[in-house]
Design a protein around this motif. Sequence first.
Motif, PDB file in Angstrom:
ATOM      1  N   MET A 708      38.262  39.511  38.657  1.00  0.00           N
ATOM      2  CA  MET A 708      37.537  38.267  38.914  1.00  0.00           C
ATOM      3  C   MET A 708      37.187  37.524  37.629  1.00  0.00           C
ATOM      4  SD  MET A 708      37.176  37.831  42.204  1.00  0.00           S
ATOM      5  CE  MET A 708      35.809  36.716  42.342  1.00  0.00           C
ATOM      6  N   ASP A 709      37.128  38.236  36.510  1.00  0.00           N
ATOM      7  CA  ASP A 709      36.797  37.586  35.249  1.00  0.00           C
ATOM      8  C   ASP A 709      38.044  37.194  34.468  1.00  0.00           C
ATOM      9  OD1 ASP A 709      37.591  40.180  34.834  1.00  0.00           O
ATOM     10  OD2 ASP A 709      36.098  40.618  33.286  1.00  0.00           O
ATOM     11  N   SER A 710      39.172  37.127  35.166  1.00  0.00           N
ATOM     12  CA  SER A 710      40.443  36.807  34.506  1.00  0.00           C
ATOM     13  C   SER A 710      41.089  35.586  35.155  1.00  0.00           C
ATOM     14  CB  SER A 710      41.392  38.007  34.595  1.00  0.00           C
ATOM     15  OG  SER A 710      42.724  37.628  34.317  1.00  0.00           O
ATOM     16  N   GLU A 736      52.242  37.346  23.524  1.00  0.00           N
ATOM     17  CA  GLU A 736      51.150  36.911  24.392  1.00  0.00           C
ATOM     18  C   GLU A 736      50.384  38.088  24.970  1.00  0.00           C
ATOM     19  OE1 GLU A 736      50.067  33.661  24.905  1.00  0.00           O
ATOM     20  OE2 GLU A 736      51.366  33.572  23.138  1.00  0.00           O
ATOM     21  N   VAL A 737      51.087  39.154  25.329  1.00  0.00           N
ATOM     22  CA  VAL A 737      50.419  40.339  25.863  1.00  0.00           C
ATOM     23  C   VAL A 737      49.516  40.958  24.803  1.00  0.00           C
ATOM     24  CG1 VAL A 737      50.799  42.714  26.663  1.00  0.00           C
ATOM     25  CG2 VAL A 737      52.148  40.826  27.620  1.00  0.00           C
ATOM     26  N   GLU A 738      49.977  40.970  23.561  1.00  0.00           N
ATOM     27  CA  GLU A 738      49.170  41.535  22.477  1.00  0.00           C
ATOM     28  C   GLU A 738      47.881  40.746  22.250  1.00  0.00           C
ATOM     29  OE1 GLU A 738      51.907  41.529  19.249  1.00  0.00           O
ATOM     30  OE2 GLU A 738      52.844  43.450  19.802  1.00  0.00           O
ATOM     31  N   ARG A 739      47.875  39.473  22.640  1.00  0.00           N
ATOM     32  CA  ARG A 739      46.683  38.635  22.452  1.00  0.00           C
ATOM     33  C   ARG A 739      45.722  38.684  23.640  1.00  0.00           C
ATOM     34  NH1 ARG A 739      50.673  34.403  20.805  1.00  0.00           N
ATOM     35  NH2 ARG A 739      50.883  34.509  18.530  1.00  0.00           N
ATOM     36  N   LEU A 740      46.104  39.328  24.728  1.00  0.00           N
ATOM     37  CA  LEU A 740      45.260  39.346  25.921  1.00  0.00           C
ATOM     38  C   LEU A 740      43.967  40.107  25.670  1.00  0.00           C
ATOM     39  CD1 LEU A 740      47.873  40.020  28.768  1.00  0.00           C
ATOM     40  CD2 LEU A 740      46.839  37.834  28.120  1.00  0.00           C
ATOM     41  N   ASP A 741      42.869  39.573  26.228  1.00  0.00           N
ATOM     42  CA  ASP A 741      41.604  40.280  26.123  1.00  0.00           C
ATOM     43  C   ASP A 741      41.539  41.368  27.188  1.00  0.00           C
ATOM     44  OD1 ASP A 741      41.078  38.992  28.516  1.00  0.00           O
ATOM     45  OD2 ASP A 741      39.796  37.470  27.596  1.00  0.00           O
ATOM     46  N   GLU A 742      40.417  42.049  27.248  1.00  0.00           N
ATOM     47  CA  GLU A 742      40.289  43.205  28.140  1.00  0.00           C
ATOM     48  C   GLU A 742      40.481  42.837  29.608  1.00  0.00           C
ATOM     49  OE1 GLU A 742      36.955  46.600  29.357  1.00  0.00           O
ATOM     50  OE2 GLU A 742      36.629  45.295  27.621  1.00  0.00           O
ATOM     51  N   ALA A 747      44.146  42.675  34.445  1.00  0.00           N
ATOM     52  CA  ALA A 747      44.927  41.944  35.442  1.00  0.00           C
ATOM     53  C   ALA A 747      46.413  42.298  35.326  1.00  0.00           C
ATOM     54  CB  ALA A 747      44.725  40.442  35.253  1.00  0.00           C
ATOM     55  N   LEU A 748      46.902  42.401  34.095  1.00  0.00           N
ATOM     56  CA  LEU A 748      48.301  42.760  33.875  1.00  0.00           C
ATOM     57  C   LEU A 748      48.618  44.109  34.512  1.00  0.00           C
ATOM     58  CD1 LEU A 748      50.388  42.301  30.687  1.00  0.00           C
ATOM     59  CD2 LEU A 748      50.083  44.625  31.563  1.00  0.00           C
ATOM     60  N   GLN A 749      47.711  45.062  34.350  1.00  0.00           N
ATOM     61  CA  GLN A 749      47.941  46.393  34.901  1.00  0.00           C
ATOM     62  C   GLN A 749      47.796  46.399  36.424  1.00  0.00           C
ATOM     63  OE1 GLN A 749      45.085  48.610  32.654  1.00  0.00           O
ATOM     64  NE2 GLN A 749      46.323  48.599  30.772  1.00  0.00           N
ATOM     65  N   LEU A 750      46.883  45.569  36.957  1.00  0.00           N
ATOM     66  CA  LEU A 750      46.673  45.531  38.402  1.00  0.00           C
ATOM     67  C   LEU A 750      47.892  44.982  39.146  1.00  0.00           C
ATOM     68  CD1 LEU A 750      42.954  44.339  38.590  1.00  0.00           C
ATOM     69  CD2 LEU A 750      43.856  46.572  39.293  1.00  0.00           C
ATOM     70  N   VAL A 751      48.618  44.071  38.534  1.00  0.00           N
ATOM     71  CA  VAL A 751      49.811  43.537  39.202  1.00  0.00           C
ATOM     72  C   VAL A 751      51.022  44.437  38.986  1.00  0.00           C
ATOM     73  CG1 VAL A 751      48.985  41.170  39.018  1.00  0.00           C
ATOM     74  CG2 VAL A 751      50.510  42.069  37.262  1.00  0.00           C
ATOM     75  N   GLY A 752      50.868  45.463  38.137  1.00  0.00           N
ATOM     76  CA  GLY A 752      51.928  46.446  38.010  1.00  0.00           C
ATOM     77  C   GLY A 752      52.807  46.338  36.782  1.00  0.00           C
ATOM     78  N   LEU A 839      38.982  35.748  49.195  1.00  0.00           N
ATOM     79  CA  LEU A 839      40.106  35.559  48.280  1.00  0.00           C
ATOM     80  C   LEU A 839      40.604  34.114  48.335  1.00  0.00           C
ATOM     81  CD1 LEU A 839      42.113  36.754  46.285  1.00  0.00           C
ATOM     82  CD2 LEU A 839      43.519  37.497  48.225  1.00  0.00           C
ATOM     83  N   ALA A 840      40.616  33.531  49.539  1.00  0.00           N
ATOM     84  CA  ALA A 840      41.048  32.139  49.681  1.00  0.00           C
ATOM     85  C   ALA A 840      40.133  31.203  48.894  1.00  0.00           C
ATOM     86  CB  ALA A 840      41.072  31.743  51.160  1.00  0.00           C
ATOM     87  N   ALA A 841      38.818  31.482  48.902  1.00  0.00           N
ATOM     88  CA  ALA A 841      37.871  30.630  48.183  1.00  0.00           C
ATOM     89  C   ALA A 841      38.092  30.713  46.678  1.00  0.00           C
ATOM     90  CB  ALA A 841      36.443  31.044  48.536  1.00  0.00           C
ATOM     91  N   VAL A 842      38.340  31.911  46.172  1.00  0.00           N
ATOM     92  CA  VAL A 842      38.610  32.070  44.736  1.00  0.00           C
ATOM     93  C   VAL A 842      39.878  31.314  44.350  1.00  0.00           C
ATOM     94  CG1 VAL A 842      39.222  33.730  42.937  1.00  0.00           C
ATOM     95  CG2 VAL A 842      37.431  34.288  44.594  1.00  0.00           C
ATOM     96  N   LEU A 843      40.913  31.480  45.160  1.00  0.00           N
ATOM     97  CA  LEU A 843      42.185  30.822  44.853  1.00  0.00           C
ATOM     98  C   LEU A 843      42.072  29.308  44.966  1.00  0.00           C
ATOM     99  CD1 LEU A 843      44.693  33.236  46.638  1.00  0.00           C
ATOM    100  CD2 LEU A 843      43.974  33.210  44.250  1.00  0.00           C
TER     101      LEU A 843
END
Length: 947
Positions: A708-710, A736-742, A747-752, A839-843
């Motif tokens: 949610m914070d991404s 770009e991946v190396e520059r990503l914050d926590e 989020a990167l790991q959650l999508v696989g 989820l619809a509201a966030v999107l």
Amino acid sequence: MDANKTSNIYHQTTVDVARTTHTTATHIGRKRTFDESHGRQNADISNHGGFQRPTLQPRCFEALKASEIQDVCDRGQSEYTQRRGLALTPTPTSNPLLDLSHPAYGLPTQLVRNFADHGVKSIYPWQSECLLHSGALGGERNLVYTAPTGVSLMVAIFSFSLCSGLLSQKYVQYCTTYNPPDFPKYAALTLYFALLQGGKSLVADILMLRKVLQNPGQKALLVLPYVALVQEKLRWLRQIVDGIIKTPSNSSRIEKVQSWRKRGDEDTLRVVGLFGGSKSKAAWADIDIAVCTIEKANSLVNTAIEEHTIGMLGAVIIDELHMIDDESRGYILELMATKFLSLEQNVQLIGMSATLNNAGLLAQWLNGARFYISRYRPVPIEEHLVFDNSVYQAATSSRFYKTATQLNAQTQLSSQVKPEPVRIIHPSQYKEFGDPLINAVVSLASETARAGYGALVLPRPEEVDTTTMEKRLELLNDLRSTSTGLDATLEKTVLVGVAFHHAGLTAEERDLIATAYDLGVVKVIVATCSLAAGINLPARRVILHGARMGAEFVGPSMLRQMRGRAGRKGKDDIGETYLCCKKADLEAVAELMEAGIPNVESCLLPGKRGIKRALLEVIAIKLATCDESVNDYMRKTLLYHSVDSEELRVTISSTLDDLSESCLVEITDNSTYTATTLGEAVVASSLTPEDGLFVHRELLKALQGFAMDSDIHALYTFTPVQTTQGNINWQIFRQEVERLDESNMRALQLVGLKPMLINKMAHGGSMKESTPEELEIVRVYKRFYSALQLRDLCNEMPIHAVARKYDIPRGIVQNLAQTCHGFAAGIIKFCQRMGWGALAAVLDHYSDRLRAGAKSDLLALAEITYIKSRTARVFWENGYRTVAAVATADPKDLLPVFLMAQPRKPNKLPSEEDKYIEKLRGKVAIVSNSANKLWERQMQQEFDEED
């Protein structure tokens, strides 16, 4: 700069202008003041003539000379030479039925007047015959008709030779040394639209408008394949219906069907455009004529069927009907048309195309529609084959084939008699034109320029026409004012009347170039083959650089569309096509020219994915819920006319089983079919069943763990499933991946995604793509890479900066953002149908950010017209942080702030600066008016909530 010196810019040669020096002041890392942003000290807005603006960057180019073309024999009597002295198109004087005011057409006087005001004062005999003798004018019969496209004017060069699909700029680099001093003065853009609509489209326009005006309460749906065509048609129709008032019975019937708040425009014809990324939120009741892309039209029809308001639809016009066999998206046309055939309502279907070989079959499919075929061209076309610096006549495809075959044989057997060329293109002394193919393209274009129609490469002239240069400088200023700034190559070539047109340009750039080209400011367009299928640009002479699109040859239909661009009634007395061919392609091109247009066939055939979506849609909208109704629907399809009954039965049965196994449809014991919640969500989101299942799997992962914070996680869900961004630049991806914050790494790991794999790919690794599972993994990585670009856009990085960062064309970045708008709306509908409201509201929030191209704090300001992204940020930083603040401000106070947000421009003469400021004042007035309307709406909502 001295005033006299400034005025001399309009009397210098193009090269002199290009060599003028300039300096650029940068302000990085801090906010610029109003004065600093325009290079002024102690500036006063009333003294805007003193703005210091950077002049054009130096551009020094060698003057190249195109080869001469010499006639070597009498070209004989052609259709053109026979028709020059003959008026073969009758006029209303000789045939009163060619006048739109004739009572036979039953058109209102105001509508006829509007047509005349926009250049359509009479019609062709074939158009009159099609309208009066097809039965379609009275609304009793469906109609399928085909007629050649004839919408051309000057010079267009189509380049098919690049695998990337983007335009090679090698031609435009040769286009920097010539301006024809006495080019013809072309008519206004409205006349261009008039001539554009004067072909096959005019018949459909008349039928559609007549249907809506003479049948109270009925609506019309116009379906076009591309967004650019929708936007173009929308502008045209709004001009044509201006001032047309509906009858009282019309309005009263609509109010009985559905009431809405009085807005003041209910008595006028309301034309609405619906396409991916459009901002229109018009309801079905707010529309009289809907101009839609294929997908939006189908979605609108599904909604109308579900809401039981489909009876309000009176006519559906399908342009480019031949696209019905385009499996990627055109097959949706068949699904939609079949729904109308299955309904017990009188919806008139009208289909048209310039390249349709089996109109009879399509007419039979559309409830025995009448079909009409016209081969009339008001402007004759001369066709030529160009090979090895020689020009050969090729008046027909059979003659072309014979000529090409003889030429190919001559290269192998010296005993063969070589066809005699009618013209010779002298070899060039310049190494840039050493290739005969390039030499031919350049020489033919420059010859047209010398005739007064266009320019490419010619000797340096003595002087530049003042009016021409002023208009081209104004075009450069307009291009520089776009959100992406001025392209470096266009900065060079526009000054000499040359531009290019391809997907790498932004929509604003393409629109400006198209308009300038039509008005004669730009003389030559170098384009990809997408020009034939997208927005219509004019061409007197069409020069085809080969017949390939990437590594493959184009199809017969595309090639004919290209050749059919030559010659336009009212502008030219002839059209010319030159197909410039390499030796290796000669025989294949000859066969292509000889090939007939393939028949249009159904995309619901076994082995194609269309039938699965067709059955899911009709079950979800409850148009078919049992074996009998499903079979009845399938009997209405074009597929029914293509396969035998047993094969069709097996195909239906296996498809229903597949839908059931995928949990999209439930089948009861008594063979009743019901769409599951998932099936309904797939249909509501306008996804294919295959893509819908993939999205469902991705969203289920998001429900189990969502960052949610991404920003990146939400934007990933908006990235289209079928990404068109091409290959990933893995080095950039790794950076770009190396520059990503926590939070973004989570989020990167959650999508696989696996950082180790990204690092491996950056070092030259490869990913397997042989199984469905492997392809899905690749899709996830591509989507995330595109989502990184969306993240930058939503964080107010300009499009041109994103393009530079990821090393892709600016137009591709813009297209990604626009495509995501429509896809995001579908994903939100998907979540709502599945019951995932949170989820619809966030999107939905991120959808607003994506549309605004801004962070959350600017979303309110971004609702104001002309206030987006960087402009919104400038307003915010200068104290205008709410809609109310902008609405209550004096427009005079808004002008300097709005000016501060504009891109930097070169110095102008005081008179030009006055025009520029006046133009900005007009925009500021629109900003103020838009803010006031939004503020009034907000106050009304607050008042209603208190009540």
